[in-house]
Design a protein around this motif. Structure first.
Motif, short mmCIF file in Angstrom:
data_model
loop_
_atom_site.label_atom_id
_atom_site.label_comp_id
_atom_site.label_asym_id
_atom_site.label_seq_id
_atom_site.Cartn_x
_atom_site.Cartn_y
_atom_site.Cartn_z
N ARG A 274 45.71 38.37 -52.83
CA ARG A 274 46.89 37.72 -52.28
C ARG A 274 47.89 38.83 -52.01
O ARG A 274 48.31 39.54 -52.90
CB ARG A 274 47.44 36.75 -53.33
N ILE A 275 48.24 38.98 -50.76
CA ILE A 275 49.05 40.15 -50.39
C ILE A 275 50.40 39.68 -49.88
O ILE A 275 50.49 38.74 -49.09
CB ILE A 275 48.30 40.98 -49.32
N TYR A 276 51.45 40.33 -50.32
CA TYR A 276 52.81 39.95 -49.93
C TYR A 276 53.30 40.86 -48.82
O TYR A 276 53.07 42.06 -48.81
CB TYR A 276 53.75 40.08 -51.13
N LYS A 277 54.01 40.26 -47.86
CA LYS A 277 54.71 41.10 -46.88
C LYS A 277 56.19 41.13 -47.26
O LYS A 277 56.62 40.43 -48.17
CB LYS A 277 54.51 40.56 -45.47
N ASP A 278 56.98 41.93 -46.56
CA ASP A 278 58.42 42.04 -46.86
C ASP A 278 58.61 42.30 -48.35
O ASP A 278 59.32 41.58 -49.02
CB ASP A 278 59.17 40.76 -46.49
N ARG A 279 57.95 43.30 -48.83
CA ARG A 279 57.90 43.48 -50.28
C ARG A 279 59.24 43.80 -50.91
O ARG A 279 59.50 43.45 -52.02
CB ARG A 279 56.91 44.57 -50.62
N VAL A 280 60.07 44.51 -50.19
CA VAL A 280 61.37 44.87 -50.76
C VAL A 280 62.46 44.47 -49.75
O VAL A 280 62.41 44.87 -48.60
CB VAL A 280 61.46 46.38 -51.03
N ILE A 281 63.37 43.67 -50.22
CA ILE A 281 64.52 43.31 -49.39
C ILE A 281 65.70 44.15 -49.87
O ILE A 281 66.00 44.19 -51.07
CB ILE A 281 64.83 41.81 -49.50
N SER A 282 66.34 44.82 -48.94
CA SER A 282 67.46 45.71 -49.29
C SER A 282 68.76 45.10 -48.78
O SER A 282 68.85 44.70 -47.62
CB SER A 282 67.20 47.07 -48.64
N ARG A 283 69.76 44.98 -49.65
CA ARG A 283 71.07 44.45 -49.27
C ARG A 283 72.16 45.34 -49.87
O ARG A 283 71.88 46.26 -50.63
CB ARG A 283 71.25 43.02 -49.79
N THR A 284 73.37 44.99 -49.55
CA THR A 284 74.51 45.74 -50.10
C THR A 284 75.39 44.78 -50.89
O THR A 284 75.71 43.69 -50.40
CB THR A 284 75.32 46.38 -48.95
N ASP A 285 75.74 45.16 -52.10
CA ASP A 285 76.56 44.27 -52.92
C ASP A 285 78.04 44.36 -52.52
O ASP A 285 78.40 45.18 -51.67
CB ASP A 285 76.31 44.56 -54.43
N PRO A 286 78.92 43.50 -53.09
CA PRO A 286 80.33 43.48 -52.65
C PRO A 286 81.05 44.81 -52.89
O PRO A 286 82.13 45.02 -52.34
CB PRO A 286 80.95 42.37 -53.50
N GLY B 13 79.67 47.70 -52.13
CA GLY B 13 79.09 48.67 -51.21
C GLY B 13 77.88 49.40 -51.73
O GLY B 13 77.43 50.39 -51.15
N VAL B 14 77.32 48.92 -52.84
CA VAL B 14 76.16 49.59 -53.43
C VAL B 14 74.89 48.85 -53.02
O VAL B 14 74.82 47.63 -53.08
CB VAL B 14 76.28 49.62 -54.98
N GLU B 15 73.90 49.62 -52.60
CA GLU B 15 72.64 49.02 -52.18
C GLU B 15 71.88 48.44 -53.37
O GLU B 15 71.86 49.02 -54.46
CB GLU B 15 71.78 50.11 -51.52
N TYR B 16 71.29 47.27 -53.17
CA TYR B 16 70.39 46.72 -54.19
C TYR B 16 69.13 46.20 -53.52
O TYR B 16 69.08 46.07 -52.29
CB TYR B 16 71.07 45.64 -55.02
N PHE B 17 68.13 45.93 -54.34
CA PHE B 17 66.83 45.50 -53.83
C PHE B 17 66.42 44.18 -54.45
O PHE B 17 66.79 43.86 -55.58
CB PHE B 17 65.75 46.54 -54.14
N TRP B 18 65.64 43.44 -53.72
CA TRP B 18 65.03 42.22 -54.24
C TRP B 18 63.54 42.30 -53.91
O TRP B 18 63.19 42.51 -52.76
CB TRP B 18 65.66 40.99 -53.58
#
Ligand code: MN
Length: 265
Positions: free
Chosen positions: A186-198, A200-205
């Motif tokens: 079972r293979i996942y795509k979009d493995r890491v979602i990158s956003r910016t917190d309030p 201005g620091v990048e975080y991952f999901w």
């Protein structure tokens, strides 16, 4: 068996999860049922055990205990703390998980790990999971089927040196039957979602939507997609004999005899 069975239950969705409560209620008439389950949601904790802090528990009801740890912690504690169980259990069940545990997800699954921890100790175990649809799940009906499967396993002699560990997945809605299966990849795509917190620091999901590939005939994914209950016997002996020559080649690096590097390529 003459004596009524002692059955230990756990899960990874937490002690109040509907799937666990339904499973306990279904089993109460057939044996001594003890629940030792995580206080809070522990999905995808895999086989983690807590070694860096103490574990605390609460008695929620008679024979029902919450532990501030993982499913593997709960089973380990229940088996060895001599406070939860009247004796070594005949069977350990984990679930019913809210959501499937298919294919290579069994390595991430806390539900499966709870059952595996028991199987490591020689106790037959089943992990139950359910593909939740849009409708509210009928855990009561599924729990009765899970109970019958559990009783059948109790009455089934096994000869392997490892205890049986079964991974059971219920499909959505009404099912057409059951199939024994192997694990799909079972293979996942979009493995890491990158956003910016309030700030201005990048975080991952981690983890995107699953893409089901290599579902192949006879796999657990294939069975559940086609409306069958999937029953997979999981191995505890996690070695790949086909790769022994690869291992030998790597090991040969530290041989003093240089000719050992020539092991069959
Ligand atoms: Mn879960």
């Amino acid at each position: 068996m003459a004596e009524s069975p002692v059955i230990l239950l756990t899960n990874d969705d937490g002690i109040h999860a509907a799937g666990l409560v339904a499973l306990r209620d279904a089993l109460l008439p057939v044996g001594k049922v003890v629940v030792v389950a995580p206080t809070a949601q522990q999905s995808a904790c895999s086989h983690a055990v807590t070694l860096q802090r103490p574990l605390r528990y609460d008695r929620q009801e008679p024979d029902t205990f919450s532990v501030d740890g993982t499913p593997a912690d709960c089973v380990y504690l229940a088996l060895f703390a001599e406070r939860f169980l009247p004796r070594r259990p005949d069977l350990v069940l984990s679930g019913i998980n809210h959501g499937v545990n298919l294919g290579t997800d069994v390595f991430y699954s806390g539900t499966v790990a709870g059952a595996r921890e028991a199987a490591f100790r020689g106790i037959p175990a089943i992990a139950f999971s359910h593909d939740l649809g849009d409708q509210p799940a009928d855990f009561t009906g599924l729990a009765e089927i899970a109970r019958e499967m559990a009783l059948r396993l109790l009455r089934t002699p096994t000869t392997n040196r490892w205890a049986p560990l079964l991974n059971v997945n219920f499909p959505r809605g009404r099912f057409r039957g059951a199939r024994t299966t192997h694990l799909a990849r079972r293979i996942y795509k979009d493995r890491v979602i990158s956003r910016t917190d309030p700030y201005g620091v990048e975080y991952f999901w981690l983890g995107g939507r699953p893409v089901i590939r290599e579902q192949g005939e006879g796999s657990d994914v294939d069975a559940v997609n086609r409306g069958f209950v999937s029953v997979t016997p999981l191995a505890l002996e996690a070695i790949d004999s086909a790769h022994l020559p690869v291992a030998a080649r790597v090991a040969a690096v530290i041989e003093t005899d240089r000719s050992a590097l020539e092991v069959d390529a």
